[in-house]
Design a protein around this motif. Structure first.
Motif, mmCIF file in Angstrom:
data_model
loop_
_atom_site.group_PDB
_atom_site.id
_atom_site.type_symbol
_atom_site.label_atom_id
_atom_site.label_comp_id
_atom_site.label_asym_id
_atom_site.label_seq_id
_atom_site.Cartn_x
_atom_site.Cartn_y
_atom_site.Cartn_z
ATOM 1 N N ASN A 195 0.851 -1.208 0.000
ATOM 2 C CA ASN A 195 0.000 0.000 0.000
ATOM 3 C C ASN A 195 0.884 1.254 0.000
ATOM 4 O O ASN A 195 2.070 1.176 0.310
ATOM 5 N N PRO A 196 0.296 2.400 -0.330
ATOM 6 C CA PRO A 196 1.106 3.628 -0.470
ATOM 7 C C PRO A 196 1.572 4.199 0.867
ATOM 8 O O PRO A 196 2.266 5.205 0.900
ATOM 9 N N PHE A 197 1.196 3.569 1.967
ATOM 10 C CA PHE A 197 1.554 4.113 3.279
ATOM 11 C C PHE A 197 2.644 3.278 3.923
ATOM 12 O O PHE A 197 2.657 3.076 5.132
ATOM 13 N N ALA A 198 3.541 2.778 3.088
ATOM 14 C CA ALA A 198 4.690 1.990 3.544
ATOM 15 C C ALA A 198 4.249 0.830 4.429
ATOM 16 O O ALA A 198 4.898 0.510 5.427
ATOM 17 N N GLY A 199 3.137 0.223 4.079
ATOM 18 C CA GLY A 199 2.658 -0.938 4.824
ATOM 19 C C GLY A 199 1.920 -0.606 6.107
ATOM 20 O O GLY A 199 1.490 -1.497 6.830
ATOM 21 N N ASN A 200 1.779 0.685 6.390
ATOM 22 C CA ASN A 200 1.083 1.065 7.628
ATOM 23 C C ASN A 200 -0.422 1.174 7.409
ATOM 24 O O ASN A 200 -0.865 1.643 6.367
ATOM 25 N N THR A 201 -1.181 0.778 8.413
ATOM 26 C CA THR A 201 -2.642 0.843 8.312
ATOM 27 C C THR A 201 -3.150 2.125 8.965
ATOM 28 O O THR A 201 -2.931 2.340 10.161
ATOM 29 N N ARG B 26 8.908 13.768 14.656
ATOM 30 C CA ARG B 26 7.619 14.444 14.730
ATOM 31 C C ARG B 26 7.078 14.634 13.313
ATOM 32 O O ARG B 26 7.843 14.957 12.400
ATOM 33 N N PRO B 27 5.798 14.414 13.123
ATOM 34 C CA PRO B 27 5.230 14.635 11.783
ATOM 35 C C PRO B 27 5.566 16.054 11.302
ATOM 36 O O PRO B 27 5.485 16.996 12.091
ATOM 37 N N LYS B 28 5.939 16.148 10.022
ATOM 38 C CA LYS B 28 6.466 17.406 9.467
ATOM 39 C C LYS B 28 5.644 18.636 9.789
ATOM 40 O O LYS B 28 6.181 19.704 10.051
ATOM 41 N N ASP C 195 6.447 11.787 3.921
ATOM 42 C CA ASP C 195 6.928 11.813 5.309
ATOM 43 C C ASP C 195 6.941 10.362 5.807
ATOM 44 O O ASP C 195 6.103 9.967 6.617
ATOM 45 N N PRO C 196 7.932 9.576 5.313
ATOM 46 C CA PRO C 196 7.874 8.111 5.466
ATOM 47 C C PRO C 196 7.721 7.614 6.897
ATOM 48 O O PRO C 196 7.032 6.626 7.133
ATOM 49 N N PRO D 193 -1.704 9.003 14.317
ATOM 50 C CA PRO D 193 -0.725 8.094 13.709
ATOM 51 C C PRO D 193 -1.390 6.804 13.229
ATOM 52 O O PRO D 193 -2.510 6.496 13.641
ATOM 53 N N SER D 194 -0.680 6.069 12.371
ATOM 54 C CA SER D 194 -1.215 4.789 11.899
ATOM 55 C C SER D 194 -1.340 3.810 13.068
ATOM 56 O O SER D 194 -0.723 3.988 14.119
ATOM 57 N N TYR D 195 -2.118 2.749 12.865
ATOM 58 C CA TYR D 195 -2.226 1.694 13.890
ATOM 59 C C TYR D 195 -0.856 1.106 14.193
ATOM 60 O O TYR D 195 -0.544 0.781 15.336
#
Ligand code: HEM
Length: 309
Positions: free
Chosen positions: A1-7, A79-81, A173-174, A301-303
């Motif tokens: 997925n486009p979120f580097a595998g994060n849900t 920290r998120p950008k 923002d990987p 944040p992602s799960y």
């Protein structure tokens, strides 16, 4: 997925039938942080339990955090950008105020009782770790209308428009891919002034028909209509899940605005267009009948990120 595998969390859901919005302040003690981390680590399991118990309830919840507590809860993780304390926006007529908030829960379900059930489970786990700043209960009104009588959410990106693209951080923002910038504002409406307008005048404020939600033509739509001012381009969208709230006896009528975005700058640009105007001075006519009493930025944040704690 486009979120580097994060849900991602449930950041693209529709408004739903009922919602509870809770904003907490985090206490200073280190064990407060431990309690929050425990909720983070268990958050997906807590949601799974609700869905397992009430499979038809369209239950969902998000948890998100403000800039002031980010480093305490997630030390050493960067920290998120774009996560910062929301800087107020001063317009000629009104200010988009910035108000405090450390943790936000956005809880949605068909029945208010289920929103309450989840809120009470969370609150029990956070006892002693947090203080309440605000709790607002939103309800679905008629055919999805805001309390001012117009359908709200129509142009919010849904299934066919890839809402994840607009709501969820990707490769830019990987370390925080799969997360989402959550902005909330509590608005109070001047219903006496609003109801003093004719339906045709109200339609010019919103830019759509009151009865059937049809958009006004370009000729009919004034430049300061809400949907003209808030539309900053097809590539710059956010996922909105606003809910009406009211306390009739107190004559309090409001909109709880909540927008999930892959970049906060998009939400901010919409706010600047509304409060300052683009061109400057073309402020949103809706603000003549609506006052923002809160304004707070969070990051959900992602799960996967939550679970790492
Ligand atoms: C559109 C209500 C605040 C962004 C709309 C519509 C309504 C509405 C009725 C038209 C239907 C739709 O497309 O959803 C409200 C109310 C607000 C509020 C009652 C609070 C007073 C905001 C804020 C933002 C925003 C603070 C952005 C930060 C948008 C956008 C659209 C929209 C992007 C779609 C414009 C388009 O047609 O492309 N809103 N809104 N709204 N609103 Fe709001």
């Amino acid at each position: 997925n486009p979120f580097a595998g994060n849900t991602p969390q449930d950041v693209t859901e529709r408004q739903g039938e009922n919602a509870i919005f809770i904003v907490y302040k985090l206490n200073q003690s280190p064990d407060s942080v431990e309690k929050v981390k425990d909720v983070c680590a268990n958050f997906s399991a807590l949601i799974r339990s609700m869905r397992n118990r009430f499979p038809d309830a369209q239950f969902s919840s998000t948890i998100s955090f403000g800039a002031d507590v980010w480093d305490r809860i997630f030390p050493g993780k960067g920290r998120p950008k774009e996560l910062e304390v929301f800087k107020e926006i001063k317009g000629s007529k009104q200010i988009a105020v910035s108000t405090p908030g450390d943790i936000l829960f956005h809880i949605r379900a068909k029945q208010m009782g289920l929103c309450y059930e989840f809120a009470s489970i969370i609150d029990e786990k956070l006892k002693g770790a947090v203080e309440a700043i605000d709790e607002t209960h939103g309800f679905r009104y008629m055919d999805g209308k805001a309390i001012i009588g117009f359908v709200d959410g129509t142009e919010s990106p849904a299934v066919d428009e890839n809402p994840y693209h607009f709501a969820v951080v990707g490769e830019e923002d990987p370390d925080f891919a799969g997360g989402s910038y959550v902005f909330v504002q509590k608005y109070i409406h001047d219903m006496d002034a609003w109801n003093a307008l004719s339906v045709e005048e109200q339609e010019k404020v919103i830019g759509r028909r009151k009865f059937n939600d049809v958009e006004l033509s370009d000729e009919e739509k004034p430049a300061n209509a809400h949907n003209a001012v808030a539309n900053i381009g097809d590539d710059l969208k956010i996922v909105r899940a606003n809910m009406p709230f009211a306390n009739t006896a107190k004559r309090e009528y409001g909109t709880y605005f909540i927008g999930y975005a892959s970049t906060f700058s998009t939400t901010r640009q919409m706010l600047e267009s509304m409060f300052i105007g683009n061109p400057v001075g073309n402020t949103d006519r809706l603000l003549d009948f609506s006052t923002a009493i809160t304004g707070t930025l969070f990051f959900a944040p992602s799960y996967d990120f939550l679970g790492e704690e």
